[in-house]
Design a protein around this motif. Structure first.
Motif, PDB file in Angstrom:
ATOM      1  N   ASP A 317       0.839  -1.193   0.000  1.00 56.27           N
ATOM      2  CA  ASP A 317       0.000   0.000   0.000  1.00 56.27           C
ATOM      3  C   ASP A 317       0.879   1.251   0.000  1.00 56.27           C
ATOM      4  OD1 ASP A 317      -2.158  -1.799   0.484  1.00 56.27           O
ATOM      5  OD2 ASP A 317      -1.658  -1.753   2.627  1.00 56.27           O
ATOM      6  N   THR A 323      -2.996   1.072  -3.596  1.00 55.83           N
ATOM      7  CA  THR A 323      -2.845  -0.287  -3.101  1.00 55.83           C
ATOM      8  C   THR A 323      -2.840  -1.271  -4.254  1.00 55.83           C
ATOM      9  OG1 THR A 323      -3.721  -1.970  -1.562  1.00 55.83           O
ATOM     10  CG2 THR A 323      -5.335  -0.669  -2.767  1.00 55.83           C
ATOM     11  N   PRO A 347      -5.610   2.065   6.984  1.00 48.16           N
ATOM     12  CA  PRO A 347      -6.222   2.402   5.695  1.00 48.16           C
ATOM     13  C   PRO A 347      -7.524   3.155   5.862  1.00 48.16           C
ATOM     14  CG  PRO A 347      -6.464   0.053   6.179  1.00 48.16           C
ATOM     15  CD  PRO A 347      -5.516   0.609   7.190  1.00 48.16           C
TER      16      PRO A 347
END
Length: 359
Positions: A317, A323, A347
Motif C-alpha cells: 500500500d 494499493t 487504511p
C-alpha cells in the motif's frame, strides 16, 4: 456490494475525491474510474514503488549482477564498517561496531539496520540526524533530495539503529536499494528500470517524473482539505534522486501488467525462482496484529485477513492513496489508486471497502 459501488459510495460521500480501480479474477478483468478524468489517469503511487523496484532487483539477481547473501560493501562502500547505536533511542555518538556486514538480502528485506521503527517515536535518533542533514522525512518530495552519491554519503555518515539482520525497519532499505541496483548495473535507476522492467512489460506510464504530454492525465493529490501537489508541480521534471521507496507515478493498467507477470511466474522479466523469493515472507510479522510480513521488497499476508485476502497474498500500500494486492489462493489481483492520502497508518474506509468487494 460490488467494487464499483463500493468506490462510488466513498467518492459520493466526499471521503475520497477520485479513484481508479482494476480487479482481475483469474483473467476476468473489470475496471472503473470515479471522480477523475478517466481510467488512464496517472497517480503518485508512493510506497507501491517499493515492490516495483524490488522486482527489478530480483532481475539483477537472476542475471548474477547481485547475489542475495553478498555484502554490499563493494557497491556501497558508504555502508562498510558500520557503527551501531548501543540503544536505538540513545545518543548518536554512543555506538558499538556492527556484528557483520550488510548484505543484499538485508537491504531487500528491510533489515539493514536503518529505517522507520513503527513501534518507536518518530523520527528517532538516526532518521532525525539524517533530516538535519537535508534528507526529507515524510511525503515524497522528488526535488528535495540530493543526487544518489551525495545521498549515500549522508546516509553513511550516521550509525545504524540496529545490527544488520536484527530488525525490520521501514522505507530506508528501499531507498538504498535504488542506489544499489543502479551501481550494480552501471546505469541510472530510471534508465535501468525502463530497460529491464517497464519497457518489457509495456508499463508506458510508470516513471519517476511525468512527461509534458502526460501532465493533463495526472490527478492532484489531496492531504485533507488542501491540494498538496498540483500535476504541473515538482513531479514535472526528472528528480536528482529517483526515490525507490516512494518516487514513482503509474496507472492501474501498468501495475496490472507487473502483477500479471508475477502471477505467471515472472516472464519475461523474472525467473519463477526469483518470484518465489520475492513473495515469500521471512522473519516476524511487522504489523501489530501479526497479519503481515515482508518478503524481498514486498508485503506478504501471513494470516487470513478480515477483508478476504488469504495467507500468501502479496503486494503493498502507498500512503498517498494506492494499493495493489494479489491473492494466489483465489487468483485475484486488485489495484486501487486514489487522489487522497491516508490520514493515519490505518487504511481509509475506501480501501477496506475495496478489498472486501474485490477479494
Amino acid at each position: 456490494m460490488d467494487v464499483q459501488a463500493a468506490v462510488e459510495r466513498r467518492v459520493s460521500s466526499g471521503e475520497v475525491h477520485g479513484a481508479a480501480w482494476l480487479v482481475d479474477r483469474a483473467g476476468d478483468v473489470s475496471s472503473g474510474a470515479v471522480g477523475i478524468s478517466g481510467p488512464d489517469s496517472v497517480f503518485r503511487i508512493s510506497s507501491v514503488t517499493k515492490p516495483v523496484v524490488a522486482a527489478l532487483a530480483m532481475g539483477l539477481v537472476d542475471e548474477g549482477l547481485l547475489r542475495l547473501d553478498d555484502p554490499v560493501d563493494a557497491l556501497l562502500p558508504e555502508l562498510a564498517d558500520r557503527r551501531v547505536l548501543r540503544r536505538p533511542d540513545g545518543p548518536i555518538d554512543d555506538t558499538v561496531p556492527a556484528d557483520r556486514p550488510i548484505t543484499v538480502r538485508d537491504v531487500l528485506g528491510f533489515r539493514l539496520g536503518l529505517g522507520m521503527d513503527f513501534t518507536g517515536p518518530f523520527p528517532g535518533t538516526v532518521l532525525g540526524a539524517l533530516a538535519e542533514q537535508g534528507l526529507p522525512v515524510g511525503p515524497p518530495a522528488p526535488q528535495a533530495s540530493p543526487g544518489p552519491d551525495e545521498w549515500m554519503r549522508i546516509v553513511g555518515s550516521v550509525p545504524l539503529s540496529h545490527q544488520p539482520g536484527a530488525r525490520w525497519l521501514y522505507n530506508t532499505g528501499a531507498q538504498v536499494l535504488g542506489v544499489l541496483v543502479a551501481r550494480a548495473a552501471g546505469r541510472p535507476l530510471p534508465d535501468l528500470l525502463a530497460e529491464r522492467l517497464l519497457d518489457p512489460l509495456g508499463m508506458t506510464d510508470t516513471g519517476f517524473w511525468v512527461p509534458p504530454d502526460s501532465l493533463d492525465r495526472v490527478e492532484p493529490l489531496w492531504l485533507g482539505p488542501d491540494v498538496y501537489d498540483e500535476p504541473d508541480g515538482q513531479w514535472a521534471t526528472p528528480p536528482a534522486f529517483p526515490d525507490a521507496a516512494s518516487g514513482l507515478v503509474s496507472t492501474v493498467t501498468d501495475l496490472h501488467a507487473l502483477a500479471r507477470a508475477l502471477r505467471a511466474g515472472g516472464g519475461p522479466v523474472l525467473s519463477p525462482a526469483a518470484v518465489t523469493q520475492l513473495v515469500t515472507a521471512a522473519g516476524d510479522a511487522h504489523d501489530p496484529d501479526g497479519g503481515e510480513g515482508w518478503g524481498l521488497g514486498v508485503g506478504v499476508c501471513v494470516a487470513e485477513r478480515p477483508d478476504g485476502r488469504h495467507a500468501g497474498s502479496y503486494g503493498w500500500d502507498g500512503g498517498l492513496g494506492s494499493t495493489w494486492w494479489t491473492d494466489p489462493v483465489t487468483d485475484t489481483i486488485a489495484i486501487l489508486l486514489t487522489t487522497d492520502a491516508w490520514t493515519s497508518p490505518q487504511p481509509t474506509p475506501v480501501f477496506t471497502d475495496f478489498w472486501t468487494a474485490a477479494f
